[in-house]
Design an enzyme around this catalytic site. Structure first.
Site, short mmCIF file in Angstrom:
data_model
loop_
_atom_site.label_atom_id
_atom_site.label_comp_id
_atom_site.label_asym_id
_atom_site.label_seq_id
_atom_site.Cartn_x
_atom_site.Cartn_y
_atom_site.Cartn_z
N LEU A 15 0.82 -1.21 0.00
CA LEU A 15 0.00 0.00 0.00
C LEU A 15 0.85 1.26 0.00
CD1 LEU A 15 -2.91 -0.84 2.48
CD2 LEU A 15 -2.97 -0.79 -0.01
N GLU A 139 8.62 2.16 10.89
CA GLU A 139 7.69 1.45 10.00
C GLU A 139 7.80 -0.05 10.27
OE1 GLU A 139 7.20 0.10 5.37
OE2 GLU A 139 8.63 1.68 5.85
N GLU A 148 4.40 -13.37 11.81
CA GLU A 148 5.78 -12.94 12.02
C GLU A 148 5.89 -11.60 12.74
OE1 GLU A 148 4.51 -13.69 9.05
OE2 GLU A 148 5.72 -15.26 8.07
N THR A 190 -11.19 -1.78 6.24
CA THR A 190 -10.49 -0.90 7.19
C THR A 190 -10.98 -1.16 8.61
OG1 THR A 190 -10.02 0.83 5.58
CG2 THR A 190 -10.18 1.50 7.89
N CYS A 382 28.85 -1.11 -11.38
CA CYS A 382 29.26 -2.35 -10.73
C CYS A 382 29.54 -3.42 -11.79
CB CYS A 382 28.22 -2.79 -9.71
SG CYS A 382 28.85 -3.99 -8.51
N GLY A 384 28.21 -3.64 -14.55
CA GLY A 384 28.25 -2.91 -15.82
C GLY A 384 29.62 -2.37 -16.14
N GLN A 386 32.41 -3.89 -14.97
CA GLN A 386 33.18 -5.10 -15.24
C GLN A 386 32.94 -5.61 -16.65
OE1 GLN A 386 32.11 -7.79 -12.07
NE2 GLN A 386 32.74 -6.34 -10.46
N ARG A 471 31.53 -8.38 -4.76
CA ARG A 471 32.46 -9.42 -4.34
C ARG A 471 33.59 -9.58 -5.34
NH1 ARG A 471 28.88 -12.63 -3.06
NH2 ARG A 471 28.98 -12.46 -0.79
N HIS A 516 28.00 2.15 -6.46
CA HIS A 516 26.59 2.35 -6.80
C HIS A 516 26.19 3.80 -6.53
CE1 HIS A 516 25.29 -1.84 -7.54
NE2 HIS A 516 26.29 -2.13 -6.74
N GLU A 518 23.77 5.48 -7.59
CA GLU A 518 22.32 5.68 -7.47
C GLU A 518 21.86 5.72 -6.02
OE1 GLU A 518 22.73 1.12 -8.03
OE2 GLU A 518 23.79 2.96 -8.58
#
Length: 544
Positions: A15, A139, A148, A190, A382, A384, A386, A471, A516, A518
């Protein structure tokens, strides 16, 4: 005293609890409050690091090397507050720590139980590292009623008693579905969700109702009555055209004011939302558009590349252009060169993102070659990067058998497993047969850039810090051969042993990075590499 906002979800998953938490934090921040957001994940994995992206979306990595839920990316992008290890915990991590303590004898012979031992660990996590904060938003993953999540719900119930009513607020996100045949919005789901929550001892203070149609006043009144919530604390949440419009939409619906009132705080003046207004203005009034081809392995699930897709949008915001992303499965390029050309020729730039495993690798390498030979802007991240080095080794450096040990034994390991590196904690070592979880080179590391390189001009600096998750590493012993083939190593680790960035000086825009970028991009602070990449794509669009 720090106040806590606990965010739960009901009826169905997906949601948008994470987006709502991030938006609420942004609104409180715009009012001058200091905020931090945390995520409780009920699954038994210690962290999402070993989970398939198809199972749980991308793994978001923090500066301090935590592999976390993708919602932490939303938190950072909306608030600019850097997430850390203490901002994400799972049931697996909680139980691992408890069992470790039990084996050490820390419980002095006591019977270890969910209450109080598990709930105490959860509460300790919520209360850790909260100095100098006005609000901590927590959250809870999953949906009310999940077996759980029961220990987490109980811990939150106890925290309200521990901290006091004036220092805690429960926000519950539910679904108000529209039944087309009846032409009505239905409030019963709800009501049932809130009933389940109250059966656990938690009464929500604010209800956020996701709906596809406007919530009529009669239904809002009905929800307030049956759910024991103030009518002005029933907040409608309709679909938005962009996730970056959500903070503005929630403010218009009164979410931030309802939360502040639940703390008995006078909302006062409206928050300063000018930067969000500017972002939406740039997105809704673009001055051009570009198409980016993303050649990846997990393109069947958008959440697998969530930070990447958002960083491309941020690059568009920086250049005031609309970014169209074409998700392209690398496997389809492995046998059919005509298919590759047909799919990539309409693209103004090509990006090959990170990933693991051999599947689709030859398609990625073919995409790199297409970008290099056609002079189309290329961005490798990453894996990409290599793949760009392997393509360069094979086709411009004369190393025909170039490959990576990640895909199996090879006589020319241009890319190999990284077995040791220096970190802030000292020398790190890894073995090929070791555990998978938490053993990669993770978190923020510095890199030194060549002074006259393209990337140094983009960053306007010769020293950067970026987040890693890998890695395998480009083998520095092939550096000279690759540079003779035209691939310049323009960024290295400070000790000169680990390649961080490669580029092609003879190409309009060709950059590969081991990290990374991003993960650090934000709508109000686009990452410089993505801003530059989209700018290059815009130039390319004017050539075709």
């Amino acid at each position: 005293m720090t106040r806590f906002i606990f965010i739960t979800g009901g009826v169905v998953s997906s949601l948008g609890k994470g987006l709502m938490a991030a938006s609420l934090a942004a609104l409180l921040q715009a009012r001058g409050y200091r905020v931090r957001i945390r995520k409780f994940d009920p699954y038994l994995n210690v962290d999402p690091g070993t989970m398939s992206p198809y199972q749980h979306g991308e793994v978001y990595v923090t500066d301090d090397g935590a592999e976390t839920d993708l919602d932490l990316g939303h938190y950072e992008r909306f608030t600019g507050v850097s997430a850390r290890q203490s901002d994400n915990v799972t049931s697996g991590r909680i139980y691992r720590d408890i069992i470790t303590k039990e084996r050490r004898g820390d419980y002095l012979g006591a019977t270890v139980q969910v209450i109080p031992h598990v709930t105490n660990e959860i509460k300790a996590f919520a209360l850790a590292d909260i100095e100098d904060l006005d609000f901590v938003l927590c959250e809870i993953g999953g949906t009310v009623g999940d077996i759980e999540s029961l220990p987490f719900m109980e811990a939150l119930r106890q925290l309200r008693n521990d901290l006091g009513r004036d220092n805690t607020c429960f926000v519950h996100l539910t679904l108000v579905p529209y039944i087309a045949a009846a032409g009505e919005l239905k409030t019963k789901p709800t009501q049932h969700s809130v009933r389940d929550l109250t059966s656990l001892g938690i009464q929500p203070d604010v209800l956020v109702c996701r709906c596809e149609h406007p919530l009529p006043e009669a239904e809002r009144t009905k929800i307030a009555l049956f759910c024991n919530v103030a009518e002005d604390a029933v907040i409608p949440a309709l679909d938005a055209k962009s996730i970056y419009a959500v903070p503005l939409q929630y403010h218009a619906a009164g979410l931030d004011e309802a939360v502040l009132r639940s703390f008995r705080i006078d909302p006062g003046a409206s928050p300063d939302l000018r930067r969000w207004d500017d972002i939406i203005d740039r997105m809704t009034n673009p001055e051009g558009e570009v198409t980016i081809g993303v050649v990846g392995k997990y393109v069947g699930l958008a959440d697998a590349y969530k930070s990447l897709s958002e960083a491309l949008v941020h690059g568009g915001i920086a250049n005031r252009v609309k970014v169209n992303i074409r998700w392209l499965d690398a496997e389809m390029f492995e046998q059919d060169s005509d298919e590759l050309a047909a799919k990539l020729e309409p693209c103004h730039a090509i990006l090959v993102p990170g990933g693991f495993g051999e599947r689709g690798s030859e398609g990625k390498i073919a995409s790199v070659r297409f970008a290099r030979e056609r002079k189309v802007p290329y961005f490798g991240i990453c894996l990409g990067m290599q793949m760009a080095c392997i393509e360069g080794a094979r086709n411009t450096a004369g190393i025909e058998g170039a490959s990576t040990t990640e895909f199996g034994p090879t006589d020319e390991p241009v890319v190999g497993m990284i077995t040791e590196w220096m970190s802030a904690e000292g020398l790190q070592t890894r073995a090929a047969g070791g555990d998978m979880g938490g053993t990669m080179r993770l978190g923020a590391y510095e890199a030194s850039l060549a002074g006259n390189s393209h990337v140094a001009s983009i960053y306007e600096s010769e020293t950067i810090s970026e987040r890693h998750r890998h890695r395998y590493e480009v083998n520095v012993h092939y550096k000279d051969a690759l540079e003779k083939g035209g691939l310049r190593f323009s960024g290295m680790s400070p000790d000169g042993t680990l390649p961080e960035i490669v580029e092609r000086p003879d190409h309009p825009w060709f950059i590969g990075v081991q990290f990374h970028p991003e993960l650090k991009s934000k709508p109000f602070e686009p990452h410089p590499l993505f801003a530059s990449f989209i700018e290059a794509a815009l130039r390319q669009s004017r050539l075709v």
